[in-house]
Scaffold this motif. Structure first.
Motif, PDB file in Angstrom:
ATOM      1  N   SER A 180      -8.190  -3.692  -2.279  1.00 13.26           N
ATOM      2  CA  SER A 180      -7.248  -2.587  -2.476  1.00 13.26           C
ATOM      3  C   SER A 180      -7.663  -1.665  -3.623  1.00 13.26           C
TER       4      SER A 180
ATOM      5  N   PHE B 158       0.823  -1.209   0.000  1.00  9.05           N
ATOM      6  CA  PHE B 158       0.000   0.000   0.000  1.00  9.05           C
ATOM      7  C   PHE B 158       0.858   1.262   0.000  1.00  9.05           C
TER       8      PHE B 158
ATOM      9  N   TYR C 220      -9.835   1.084  -2.389  1.00  6.10           N
ATOM     10  CA  TYR C 220      -9.071   2.080  -1.624  1.00  6.10           C
ATOM     11  C   TYR C 220      -8.344   3.041  -2.556  1.00  6.10           C
TER      12      TYR C 220
ATOM     13  N   VAL D  76      -5.922   2.475   5.297  1.00  3.98           N
ATOM     14  CA  VAL D  76      -6.727   1.654   4.397  1.00  3.98           C
ATOM     15  C   VAL D  76      -7.920   1.061   5.134  1.00  3.98           C
TER      16      VAL D  76
END
Length: 481
Positions: free
Chosen positions: A446, A28, A449, A113
């Motif tokens: 993900s 991330f 996000y 996140v």
């Protein structure tokens, strides 16, 4: 028994999970363009810079962003920062502190996140109040969006892991241990007083918890940090050597020194990562539940408070504890847990030092116990969301019994002499399972996000073009479906 627990923890917190946590943080961090580093100033401006600003938001939510993060910090800044850091150093040596820092720095974005997804996928209940968290983004993100029908199995494993800590809770134990050794009061008496105060804090529910945390958490952090800084300044000549021990033993382990048994590299990194996760809860999936109730105009904006939470918890508070233990030379005394921190503070400030830690442990433990109350409540609200009558009954029973397991653990520890290390090994077991499940889920989600982060940068940082058709909340996106 302790030997079996140690082997089980070694397996749960072995190479696969440690690498998964670090990989997730690096993943991330890299794909966000090192957001927590490049925009650190923006994070501080939107969090620390707005702490004292009066909440006049009309956004949907139960708590203000500051009340939410105060409750979350109260839930994470606790016994892990005092007893947990001490145990990490006692078992893994000073090098464990380095891995706590590494895990916290990438954990700042992991928490960002988690919080962002919890706010984005949150659900409004029959009273119009929003709640969210890992089980919610498992249902909506995995189940509804991705069509993964087995999301309920993951939610059950996650929820079961979290609820294990309802029975094996460390707050009451560590508070009772610290206050008892400082004031000479029977542990069971201290434990009962803690039980009574916990009920006073939780009886008003989540809104009252937010108000209490907003006043108590800043004070308790400042109180503890100031006491610690005084000791560090008094021993400033040893500061360079202390950092040398931290960095010098981070990659090659540590030989036995004094009462210290020595630690291999694997043990150093395992203790550092485990204690960091237990302390700041990044990846654990806990504090996103209370963050999901915050009034905010964008999920990423509340995610910034998640990053701030990890920074305060580990980079500031845990570092203060670690430096005091190392700088006073007590890290190799053979003692562990809160007693080690108490001894280190006493070496620096005499009895006043022990008193500061005892008060700190008491306040940290109280806010942690109160903060975790909200996590269990939100899980129960999701579990019984389709049956309001049953949900309300369960919540009443839960509130009435919440503080009892912690008290019973102290009674058991006093009567059979359960050592502090064994209790912390139980804590590692209960934190590893939900962490592993939650990390897999946020990696799977993900894409959501990164879309939200791109939108936030465009809307609030002037980076890129704003897509006016982009919906920043899941319910808003699906209200017409």
């Amino acid at each position: 028994m302790a030997q079996f627990l140690d082997k089980l923890v070694g397996w749960l917190w072995g190479t696969p999970l440690i690498l998964t946590i670090l990989f997730t943080g690096i993943f991330f961090t890299a794909l966000s363009g090192f957001f927590q580093f490049r925009f650190f100033g923006h994070i501080m401006k939107e969090t620390f810079g707005k702490m004292l600003k009066k909440d006049e938001s009309e956004d949907e939510g139960i708590l203000s962003p500051f009340e939410a993060v105060s409750t979350a910090i109260g839930g994470s800044v606790g016994v892990g920062n005092i007893g947990g850091v001490a145990t990490a150093i006692a078992v893994g040596g000073p090098g464990a502190v380095f891995w706590m820092w590494v895990t916290a720095l990438v954990g700042m974005l992991i928490k960002n996140v988690e919080v962002t997804l919890a706010v984005y996928y949150r659900r409004t209940d029959e009273e119009g109040k929003p709640y969210g968290g890992p089980t919610y983004y498992m249902e909506r993100g995995l189940g509804e969006e991705k069509g993964f029908k087995a999301w309920g199995i993951l939610a059950f494993i996650f929820g079961a892991g979290i609820f294990t800590t309802f029975f094996i809770t460390l707050q009451n134990y560590t508070v009772s241990e610290a206050v008892s050794s400082t004031l000479g009061v029977n542990m069971i008496v201290v434990s009962f007083a803690f039980l009574a105060l916990t009920y006073l804090c939780i009886w008003g529910g989540i809104p009252a918890l937010g108000r209490i945390a907003g006043k108590l958490v800043p004070f308790m952090c400042l109180f503890y940090v100031c006491g610690g800084i005084i000791i560090i300044l008094m021993n400033i000549s040893n500061l360079g050597e202390s950092f040398g021990l931290i960095f010098g033993s981070a990659f090659n382990g540590m030989a036995a020194v004094g009462g210290f048994t020595g630690a291999a590299f694997a043990q150093v990194i395992r203790m550092g990562v485990a204690r960091s996760v237990y302390s700041n809860e990044a990846g654990w999936g806990t504090s996103p539940m209370i963050h999901s109730t915050a009034k905010t105009d964008h999920p990423i904006r509340q995610g910034l408070w998640g990053s701030f939470e990890v920074f305060v918890d580990t980079i500031i508070v845990c570092t203060i504890t670690a430096l005091i233990i190392i700088i006073t030379g007590h890290w190799s005394s053979g003692v562990s847990g809160a007693t080690l921190t108490l001894n280190a503070f006493e070496a620096g400030l005499g009895y006043t030092g022990r008193f500061i830690v005892a008060i700190g442990v008491f306040l940290f433990g109280l806010t942690t116990a109160s903060g975790w109350y909200s996590y269990y409540e939100i899980l129960l609200r999701h579990l019984f969301k389709d049956n309001p009558s049953k949900k309300n009954t369960i919540l009443k029973i839960y509130k009435a019994t919440y503080a009892i397991p912690g008290f019973l653990l102290v009674v058991m520890a006093v009567t059979i002499g359960l050592p502090g290390k064994a209790v912390w090994l139980f804590a590692d077991i209960t934190s590893a399972i939900p962490t592993f499940v939650n990390i897999i889920v946020i990696l799977t989600l993900s894409g959501t996000y990164f879309k939200l982060l791109k939108d936030y940068k465009a809307r609030h940082l002037g980076i890129g073009e704003v897509d006016e058709n982009f919906k920043i909340f899941y319910e808003e996106k699906n209200k017409n479906i």
